[in-house]
Design a protein around this motif. Structure first.
Motif, PDB file in Angstrom:
ATOM      1  N   ARG A 208       0.838  -1.193   0.000  1.00 33.12           N
ATOM      2  CA  ARG A 208       0.000   0.000   0.000  1.00 33.12           C
ATOM      3  C   ARG A 208       0.878   1.250   0.000  1.00 33.12           C
ATOM      4  N   THR A 209       0.259   2.364  -0.352  1.00 30.25           N
ATOM      5  CA  THR A 209       0.966   3.652  -0.240  1.00 30.25           C
ATOM      6  C   THR A 209       0.199   4.491   0.777  1.00 30.25           C
ATOM      7  N   PRO A 226     -13.427   7.848  -1.621  1.00 31.76           N
ATOM      8  CA  PRO A 226     -13.663   6.716  -2.556  1.00 31.76           C
ATOM      9  C   PRO A 226     -12.365   6.149  -3.141  1.00 31.76           C
ATOM     10  N   LEU A 227     -11.301   6.973  -3.118  1.00 31.53           N
ATOM     11  CA  LEU A 227     -10.031   6.506  -3.697  1.00 31.53           C
ATOM     12  C   LEU A 227      -9.180   5.761  -2.660  1.00 31.53           C
ATOM     13  N   SER A 228      -9.567   5.863  -1.391  1.00 36.74           N
ATOM     14  CA  SER A 228      -8.770   5.248  -0.319  1.00 36.74           C
ATOM     15  C   SER A 228      -9.449   3.992   0.193  1.00 36.74           C
ATOM     16  N   GLU A 229      -8.618   3.058   0.551  1.00 38.10           N
ATOM     17  CA  GLU A 229      -9.211   1.842   1.146  1.00 38.10           C
ATOM     18  C   GLU A 229      -9.350   1.995   2.654  1.00 38.10           C
ATOM     19  N   HIS A 230      -8.596   2.976   3.183  1.00 41.84           N
ATOM     20  CA  HIS A 230      -8.642   3.179   4.630  1.00 41.84           C
ATOM     21  C   HIS A 230      -8.148   4.588   4.938  1.00 41.84           C
ATOM     22  N   ILE A 231      -8.798   5.234   5.934  1.00 41.64           N
ATOM     23  CA  ILE A 231      -8.350   6.583   6.329  1.00 41.64           C
ATOM     24  C   ILE A 231      -8.156   6.570   7.840  1.00 41.64           C
ATOM     25  N   TYR A 241      -4.801   5.595   2.867  1.00 45.91           N
ATOM     26  CA  TYR A 241      -4.141   4.344   2.430  1.00 45.91           C
ATOM     27  C   TYR A 241      -4.747   3.917   1.110  1.00 45.91           C
ATOM     28  N   THR A 242      -3.887   3.652   0.136  1.00 41.99           N
ATOM     29  CA  THR A 242      -4.423   3.192  -1.149  1.00 41.99           C
ATOM     30  C   THR A 242      -3.521   2.115  -1.763  1.00 41.99           C
ATOM     31  N   GLN A 243      -4.114   1.302  -2.630  1.00 41.08           N
ATOM     32  CA  GLN A 243      -3.378   0.167  -3.192  1.00 41.08           C
ATOM     33  C   GLN A 243      -2.759   0.471  -4.556  1.00 41.08           C
ATOM     34  N   THR A 244      -3.500   1.247  -5.384  1.00 43.70           N
ATOM     35  CA  THR A 244      -3.041   1.396  -6.778  1.00 43.70           C
ATOM     36  C   THR A 244      -2.296   2.708  -7.015  1.00 43.70           C
ATOM     37  N   HIS A 249      -1.885   8.979  -7.575  1.00 48.76           N
ATOM     38  CA  HIS A 249      -1.830  10.232  -8.361  1.00 48.76           C
ATOM     39  C   HIS A 249      -3.095  11.056  -8.198  1.00 48.76           C
ATOM     40  N   LYS A 250      -4.236  10.384  -8.188  1.00 54.17           N
ATOM     41  CA  LYS A 250      -5.520  11.110  -8.057  1.00 54.17           C
ATOM     42  C   LYS A 250      -5.608  11.807  -6.708  1.00 54.17           C
ATOM     43  N   ILE A 251      -5.151  11.101  -5.648  1.00 57.04           N
ATOM     44  CA  ILE A 251      -5.223  11.704  -4.304  1.00 57.04           C
ATOM     45  C   ILE A 251      -4.293  12.927  -4.234  1.00 57.04           C
TER      46      ILE A 251
END
Lengths: 284, 287
Positions: A208-209, A226-231, A241-244, A249-251
């Motif tokens: 994750r990043t 919606p872009l994060s899997e966890h905050i 926290y995001t996977q892709t 880049h979007k965040i």
């Protein structure tokens, strides 16, 4: 139960990690490959020969977990005994035994009885007996278990040196950091079933990043959610926290001009994380 | 070479077992002690030197047999299971070692160990008898002293080959028993195997009784068949004890050399059968 859906191939010249919880079937699999246990169904081949084949055994070796030897013998005598099992003549044995003792750092202790050896020294003798025939394929079952850091490091180096010499190592261990450090590919077995297999990069790249932002407004949080899997909230900082890579880049684009971007940290999953995740999933 | 390497290691390992050492030392001690024991008998009785010698020989052979039976049982019972317990079997069978080589090597090691134990006890036994015979000859050369001590002046040979045949026969039964216990060790647990081995020896030792029960008139047919089967299947250990006059006072063997040869053949054949059975079982045994 052990080993009812286990299918894998080990490539020449690689260090192949074989991990799983206690009772998963690791030792059973190794023993089957060595011809000590017989498969009730399926097929086990080692170096292109059926498991247990005497010709294949000339080219393989095995170090069992916590090996024991005849305690009344000295280190040199034990190695001489194992050399005889390869039908080595006296001249070859006289040359080979000191070489092996040297290789595992026991030159000065070769004439001492094994009952006087420490656990680490016994493990070294175990490795020495596994190197007698200069095998093409080595099976190591928990080679570093219970060793002090120095012995641990020495054995890890010895395993790596085998790969440099073009040997193949099949390493079963609970020391996941060891496996992560030395193995090219890993197979994870659970409840007698192979659940995951691949190169270290394939298995662990999906990390994750974590994007840390200072004082994001509620609008920004709602936009990024919606872009994060966890905050998570850590004082004045909010972590997304995001996977892709695309979402990263979007965040970052969304944060720009809206709040202060503190850090972007790609997190590589450890083998231990993956292992725990898989074993826990298996329990449900 | 592989079989010999395994056998050598087995001997070295077995001879370090404290319990085996105790049995050998006690048996040797008792055989030596029997020297003074029979001297007392000789001086106090009027039975004659030859009967004292018979008693001494029977006692010595009996001691050897008793110690050797226990050694065979303990050795046979632990021979293979200990390899599993210590995990030495895994490193050995992971090498280019055929399973029959492993079993044969272990068995060869066991019977070599028994040979060393029997050799030590046998030499002590023969020396004891020779010393006693020299003493008896000196006594017969001095009739006055002999009469004074109440002993007869009967002449006794210093060395009797029957003692050697007796020791060999005792050893042969150890070999047969250890092959049976080795076979059992692949099927039963160590404790069960120990008692099974002891039972096989006891029944084999009483084979004459078992045979007579098998042929008893008016007995139940099923029981007769059972006794007959037992008498055919189990080794006849009593036949190895023929030189022991205390056990077989009625038996006279005219040519002990030929009898020993015949029993050696019987013992070797039985051992071979047990060993082949053990190898066949071990070939398919998961380790």
């Amino acid at each position: 139960m052990a080993g009812d859906k286990v299918s894998f191939t080990v490539n020449e010249g690689e260090i192949f990690g074989f991990i799983g919880p206690n009772g998963a079937g690791k030792t059973t699999t190794i023993k089957t490959l060595l011809g000590l246990l017989f498969p009730t169904s399926g097929k086990a081949e080692v170096l292109g020969k059926p498991a247990g084949d005497i010709q294949a055994k000339q080219r393989i070796s095995y170090l069992p977990e916590s090996p024991y030897f005849y305690e009344h013998m000295t280190g040199a005598e034990v190695l001489d005994f194992y050399c005889r099992l390869f039908k080595m003549n006296a001249a070859t044995r006289r040359k080979r035994v000191p070489e092996l003792l040297e290789q595992v750092g026991l030159s000065r202790d070769g004439q001492r009885a094994l009952r006087q050896y420490s656990k680490g020294m016994l493990q070294r003798i175990g490795i020495a007996q596994a190197l007698i025939n200069e095998p093409d394929l080595l099976f190591f079952d928990e080679p570093t278990s219970g060793l002090d850091p120095i012995a641990h490091k020495d054995i890890q180096d010895l395993i790596l040196s085998q790969r440099k010499q073009g040997k193949t190592v099949f390493l079963s261990s609970h020391q996941l950091s060891d496996v992560e450090n030395v193995c090219d590919r890993v197979a994870i077995i659970n409840r007698g079933e192979l659940v995951k297999m691949g190169s270290m990069d394939e298995l662990l790249h999906a990390g994750r990043t974590i994007i840390t932002v200072s004082h994001p407004g509620s609008d920004l949080v709602a936009k990024v959610q919606p872009l994060s899997e966890h905050i998570s909230q850590d004082g004045e900082f909010t972590k997304f926290y995001t996977q892709t890579e695309e979402n990263v880049h979007k965040i970052i684009d969304a944060v720009r001009g809206q709040a202060t971007l503190v850090s972007v940290v790609p997190q590589r999953q450890t083998l231990e994380d993956l292992f725990v995740e898989i074993v826990r999933e298996g329990r449900h | 070479m592989i079989i010999w390497a395994i056998a050598r290691t087995t001997v070295g390992d077995a001879l370090r077992k404290k319990i085996l050492q105790v049995f050998i030392v006690v048996a040797i001690g008792l055989i030596v002690l029997s020297l003074s024991f029979s001297q007392t008998l000789s001086f106090s009785s009027q039975r004659g030197a030859s009967s004292d010698f018979m008693l001494l020989k029977s006692f010595g052979l009996g001691m050897m047999a008793l110690a050797g039976i226990f050694i065979s049982l303990i050795l046979g019972v632990t021979l293979i299971p200990q390899e599993f317990e210590r995990r030495t079997i895994y490193t050995i069978l992971a090498k280019p070692v055929k399973r029959y080589e492993f079993i044969t090597g272990k068995f060869l090691g066991a019977i070599l160990t028994l040979g060393i134990a029997t050799g030590l006890m046998g030499i002590t036994f023969i020396l004891t008898i020779v010393i006693k015979a020299i003493g008896a000859q000196q006594l017969s050369a001095s009739p006055t002293l002999g009469q004074m001590l109440g002993s007869t002046t009967e002449k006794v040979a210093i060395f009797d080959w029957n003692m050697v045949w007796g020791v060999i026969l005792v050893y042969l039964q150890f070999m047969v028993l250890s092959s049976i216990v080795l076979l059992f060790s692949l099927i039963f647990t160590q404790t069960v195997n120990f008692f099974m081995g002891a039972a096989v020896y006891a029944v084999g030792f009483m084979s004459t009784v078992v045979i007579s029960l098998g042929g008893a008139e008016g007995a139940n047919v099923a029981l007769q068949l059972f006794y007959k089967t037992i008498s055919y299947v189990l080794p006849r250990f009593d036949q190895f004890n023929i030189p022991n006059q205390l056990l077989h006072p009625e038996t006279q063997v005219t040519n002990m050399g030929a009898y020993t040869g015949m029993m050696a053949l019987y013992g070797l054949l039985y051992t071979l059968l047990a060993l082949v059975a053990a190898i066949l079982i071990f070939e398919r045994k998961e380790v």
